[in-house]
Design a protein around this motif. Structure first.
Motif, PDB file in Angstrom:
ATOM      1  N   PRO A   1      -7.085 -68.099   7.987  1.00 56.84           N
ATOM      2  CA  PRO A   1      -7.924 -67.291   8.881  1.00 56.84           C
ATOM      3  C   PRO A   1      -9.154 -66.717   8.194  1.00 56.84           C
ATOM      4  O   PRO A   1     -10.202 -66.540   8.838  1.00 56.84           O
ATOM      5  CB  PRO A   1      -6.980 -66.173   9.349  1.00 56.84           C
ATOM      6  N   HIS A   2      -9.058 -66.427   6.899  1.00 55.69           N
ATOM      7  CA  HIS A   2     -10.210 -65.896   6.163  1.00 55.69           C
ATOM      8  C   HIS A   2     -11.337 -66.931   6.106  1.00 55.69           C
ATOM      9  O   HIS A   2     -12.516 -66.576   6.214  1.00 55.69           O
ATOM     10  CB  HIS A   2      -9.797 -65.487   4.750  1.00 55.69           C
ATOM     11  N   ALA A   3     -10.982 -68.191   5.953  1.00 57.31           N
ATOM     12  CA  ALA A   3     -11.986 -69.247   5.938  1.00 57.31           C
ATOM     13  C   ALA A   3     -12.664 -69.368   7.297  1.00 57.31           C
ATOM     14  O   ALA A   3     -13.886 -69.543   7.389  1.00 57.31           O
ATOM     15  CB  ALA A   3     -11.343 -70.570   5.536  1.00 57.31           C
ATOM     16  N   VAL A   4     -11.888 -69.286   8.371  1.00 58.12           N
ATOM     17  CA  VAL A   4     -12.456 -69.365   9.716  1.00 58.12           C
ATOM     18  C   VAL A   4     -13.409 -68.193   9.959  1.00 58.12           C
ATOM     19  O   VAL A   4     -14.526 -68.372  10.469  1.00 58.12           O
ATOM     20  CB  VAL A   4     -11.344 -69.391  10.778  1.00 58.12           C
TER      21      VAL A   4
ATOM     22  N   GLY B   1      -5.297 -66.638   1.476  1.00 56.44           N
ATOM     23  CA  GLY B   1      -5.903 -65.326   1.291  1.00 56.44           C
ATOM     24  C   GLY B   1      -7.418 -65.375   1.336  1.00 56.44           C
ATOM     25  O   GLY B   1      -8.018 -66.389   1.715  1.00 56.44           O
ATOM     26  N   PRO B   2      -8.091 -64.295   0.918  1.00 57.42           N
ATOM     27  CA  PRO B   2      -9.540 -64.170   1.083  1.00 57.42           C
ATOM     28  C   PRO B   2     -10.397 -64.824   0.010  1.00 57.42           C
ATOM     29  O   PRO B   2     -11.616 -64.909   0.162  1.00 57.42           O
ATOM     30  CB  PRO B   2      -9.747 -62.652   1.076  1.00 57.42           C
ATOM     31  N   ASP B   3      -9.795 -65.304  -1.094  1.00 54.44           N
ATOM     32  CA  ASP B   3     -10.582 -65.834  -2.200  1.00 54.44           C
ATOM     33  C   ASP B   3     -10.924 -67.300  -1.955  1.00 54.44           C
ATOM     34  O   ASP B   3     -10.360 -68.207  -2.565  1.00 54.44           O
ATOM     35  CB  ASP B   3      -9.820 -65.671  -3.519  1.00 54.44           C
ATOM     36  N   THR B   4     -11.866 -67.526  -1.048  1.00 55.95           N
ATOM     37  CA  THR B   4     -12.222 -68.895  -0.677  1.00 55.95           C
ATOM     38  C   THR B   4     -13.486 -69.387  -1.383  1.00 55.95           C
ATOM     39  O   THR B   4     -14.003 -70.435  -1.069  1.00 55.95           O
ATOM     40  CB  THR B   4     -12.383 -69.010   0.848  1.00 55.95           C
TER      41      THR B   4
END
Length: 256
Positions: free
Chosen positions: A150-153, A122-125
């Protein structure tokens, strides 16, 4: 326009977690394994995990036990503590990303995988991608960044649009990804985020290369890498689809 993958990533076999061999004193992601890969002329794949202060460290697992014998999550220790934590079958500790960049020094391509920090893709990176981007500074050698998340990329691409990014991809069999909800596996399996994140390549699970989406991306100009090849026979089969392989456990041949 996404940054293009350097052509050497499609030519030089990629040593998985560097060219490691514990019996020879070079465990995965170690300085010795990285130096051996450079000497052999291989491209290198490494993994990044954060220290307690969010500094990028070159290490695969979330927990230290398997590779160091020390229990505990890697992100519970400072960079100095991790540097002093000796890798099993090595003479030294966990290297920082900055140190590995100095060792490689642009001599071979470096494929950097940012490990998922959300726990469920998810988005919490936790801003880790910005720390990775900052650590790169003015590094000028062939380099590309990827992640299963994908959020990290997307976050890294926003910070450094000049560097090629890609998705590490998989068949996402639920039995292999027990921590992910089935819906997440279904979404990630189709590689639907490729264009959104600014990707120019994928690194796909080698025994799932027949997936139609892989062929579709290849036809559209994506670089197709794959993981993880462990024999010359598996390499030959993978190269029927993939442009290049990520390998371990044998000596891959470098094209003449």
């Amino acid at each position: 326009m996404p940054a293009a993958l350097h052509p050497d990533f499609l030519r030089l076999p990629v040593a998985h977690r560097a060219w490691h061999d514990r019996a020879a004193g070079r465990p995965e992601n170690s300085r010795a394994a990285i130096r051996a890969a450079v000497a052999a002329g291989y491209a290198i794949e490494i993994d990044l995990q954060p220290s307690a202060e969010n500094r990028p460290m070159v290490f695969h697992d979330y927990d230290l036990k398997r590779l160091t014998g020390r229990p505990g999550k890697i992100n519970a220790f400072t960079a100095d503590e991790l540097a002093a934590t000796r890798l099993i079958d090595a003479e030294d500790g966990i290297p920082s990303f900055a140190e590995v960049l100095e060792i490689v020094a642009g001599r071979v391509p470096l494929l950097v995988e940012i490990k998922d920090q959300d726990g469920a893709m998810g988005p919490d990176t936790r801003g880790f991608e910005a720390e990775v981007a900052a650590a790169l500074g003015t590094y000028a050698g062939p380099l590309a960044v990827m992640s299963f998340n994908p959020h990290a990329v997307a976050a890294f691409h926003a910070a450094r649009p000049d560097i090629a990014v890609g998705l590490t991809t998989s068949s996402y069999r639920p039995t292999d990804w027990v921590f992910l909800p089935a819906a997440a596996c279904d979404a990630l399996r189709e590689i639907a985020d490729y264009d959104r994140v600014g990707a120019s390549f994928i690194s796909h699970e080698h025994d799932d290369l027949a997936r139609p989406r892989v062929a579709e991306l290849k036809a559209a100009g994506a670089g197709i890498l794959c993981w993880t090849i462990r024999s010359t026979e598996a390499e030959a089969a993978a190269r029927m689809v993939a442009h290049n392989v990520t390998f371990e456990g044998y000596r891959a041949l470098i094209p003449g």
